[in-house]
Design an enzyme around this catalytic site. Structure first.
Site, mmCIF file in Angstrom:
data_model
loop_
_atom_site.group_PDB
_atom_site.id
_atom_site.type_symbol
_atom_site.label_atom_id
_atom_site.label_comp_id
_atom_site.label_asym_id
_atom_site.label_seq_id
_atom_site.Cartn_x
_atom_site.Cartn_y
_atom_site.Cartn_z
ATOM 1 N N ASP A 42 0.805 -1.305 -0.024
ATOM 2 C CA ASP A 42 0.008 -0.027 0.115
ATOM 3 C C ASP A 42 0.811 1.202 0.094
ATOM 4 O O ASP A 42 1.525 1.647 0.958
ATOM 5 C CB ASP A 42 -0.881 -0.114 1.157
ATOM 6 C CG ASP A 42 -2.006 1.027 0.988
ATOM 7 O OD1 ASP A 42 -1.614 2.267 1.119
ATOM 8 O OD2 ASP A 42 -3.110 0.890 1.522
ATOM 9 N N ASP A 95 0.246 4.083 2.676
ATOM 10 C CA ASP A 95 0.617 3.766 3.984
ATOM 11 C C ASP A 95 2.121 3.781 4.246
ATOM 12 O O ASP A 95 2.648 4.081 5.277
ATOM 13 C CB ASP A 95 0.055 2.250 4.538
ATOM 14 C CG ASP A 95 -1.419 2.375 4.535
ATOM 15 O OD1 ASP A 95 -1.897 3.521 5.070
ATOM 16 O OD2 ASP A 95 -2.121 1.233 4.525
HETATM 17 C C1 PRP Z 1 -4.119 3.975 -4.070
HETATM 18 C C2 PRP Z 1 -3.327 4.536 -4.790
HETATM 19 C C3 PRP Z 1 -4.344 4.883 -5.884
HETATM 20 C C4 PRP Z 1 -5.323 3.749 -5.894
HETATM 21 C C5 PRP Z 1 -4.882 2.651 -7.257
HETATM 22 O O1 PRP Z 1 -4.995 4.638 -3.419
HETATM 23 O O2 PRP Z 1 -2.482 5.720 -4.432
HETATM 24 O O3 PRP Z 1 -5.044 6.180 -5.741
HETATM 25 O O4 PRP Z 1 -5.081 3.122 -4.702
HETATM 26 O O5 PRP Z 1 -5.904 1.779 -7.232
HETATM 27 P P1 PRP Z 1 -6.991 1.790 -8.602
HETATM 28 O O6 PRP Z 1 -6.266 1.754 -9.673
HETATM 29 O O7 PRP Z 1 -7.608 0.255 -8.267
HETATM 30 O O8 PRP Z 1 -8.055 2.690 -8.300
HETATM 31 P P2 PRP Z 1 -5.793 4.165 -1.930
HETATM 32 O O9 PRP Z 1 -7.207 4.227 -2.231
HETATM 33 O O10 PRP Z 1 -5.016 3.138 -1.116
HETATM 34 O O11 PRP Z 1 -5.541 5.599 -1.206
HETATM 35 P P3 PRP Z 1 -4.349 6.417 -0.297
HETATM 36 O O12 PRP Z 1 -3.726 6.965 -1.343
HETATM 37 O O13 PRP Z 1 -5.140 7.315 0.595
HETATM 38 O O14 PRP Z 1 -3.759 5.443 0.656
HETATM 39 N N1 URA Z 2 -2.850 0.705 -4.391
HETATM 40 C C1 URA Z 2 -1.925 0.814 -3.335
HETATM 41 O O1 URA Z 2 -1.274 1.370 -2.729
HETATM 42 N N2 URA Z 2 -1.127 -0.550 -3.836
HETATM 43 C C2 URA Z 2 -1.598 -1.576 -4.660
HETATM 44 O O2 URA Z 2 -1.063 -2.490 -4.994
HETATM 45 C C3 URA Z 2 -2.960 -1.079 -5.294
HETATM 46 C C4 URA Z 2 -3.678 0.021 -4.956
#
Ligand code: PRP
Ligand code: URA
Length: 211
Positions: free
Chosen positions: A199, A202
């Site tokens: 992630d 995180d």
């Molecule tokens: C993550 C990443 C993208 C998204 C990608 O964000 O930074 O924005 O997931 O996934 P997708 O292509 O399946 O839409 P996240 O929702 O984890 O939020 P964050 O940045 O607040 O951790």
């Molecule tokens: N968002 C992340 O941060 N990691 C992944 O692998 C997919 C979505």
């Protein structure tokens, strides 16, 4: 012709290892994200239009070139924030327009939570920054929002994309240029990129949800 560019460079391979490695601590993770973003940013801006500019050096006049379009950097919160500073180093006059989305943990569908784009003043070129392009759902929503705002040219920068996410963007937005450091083959059953890096938000902000 595909507008997806996987940028190949030894420095990219080197710093990718750092962000994939689960033992990399948040400080070094953030630095590697910044280095990768700067390298990708050079490629993502290599064909921006320019206009001539006359400058006086201490010796005589010289003709150079300056960027002739208004660029807006669009980080997708949260993780996209980690890519903003290096792009601002390259383009100090760019505006930064934030869009907030998170993925629903059950469905992996993006949910919008922050959008203060004005009705007018769309930049000529939007550089969307987000380290991860997984299902492509988040980038889909952002591209549609920027098109609705009136942005004529949208470029996407991601550090790691999945092949299914790339296929989706190419299919649905054939005129959007995409710059990535890596394209990984698949997603797992929670829609995380495999092998990916976990992630990104995180790891950038040191807010582990598991383990
Ligand atoms: C993550 C990443 C993208 C998204 C990608 O964000 O930074 O924005 O997931 O996934 P997708 O292509 O399946 O839409 P996240 O929702 O984890 O939020 P964050 O940045 O607040 O951790
Ligand atoms: N968002 C992340 O941060 N990691 C992944 O692998 C997919 C979505």
């Amino acid at each position: 012709m595909s507008l997806v560019h996987r940028v190949e460079h030894p420095l990219i391979e080197h710093h990718l290892c750092a962000i994939r490695d689960k033992t990399t601590r948040p400080g070094e993770f953030r630095s590697a994200v910044q280095r990768l973003s700067m390298i990708l940013g050079v490629y993502a801006t290599q064909d921006l239009p320019t206009k001539p500019r006359l400058v006086a050096t201490p010796i005589c006049d010289a003709t150079g070139k300056e960027i002739s379009v208004h660029v807006g950097i669009v980080p997708i919160l949260r993780a996209g924030l980690g890519m903003v500073d290096p792009i601002l180093e390259l383009l100090p006059e760019a505006a930064v327009w934030h869009l907030g989305l998170y993925r629903n943990e059950e469905t992996a569908e993006p949910v919008g939570y922050y959008d203060k784009l004005p009705l007018e003043n769309a930049p000529n070129v939007a550089l969307v920054v987000d380290p991860m392009l997984a299902t492509g759902g988040s980038i889909d929503l952002v591209i549609r929002r920027l098109q609705q705002w009136g942005v004529n040219e949208i470029r996407v920068m991601s550090l790691i994309a999945s092949q299914p996410g790339i296929d989706r963007v190419e299919r649905d937005f054939p005129d959007v240029k995409v710059y990535v450091a890596a394209i990984d083959p698949e997603l797992n059953d929670q829609s995380y990129i495999v092998p990916g890096l976990g992630d990104a938000g995180d790891r950038i902000f040191d807010t582990p949800q598991h383990g």
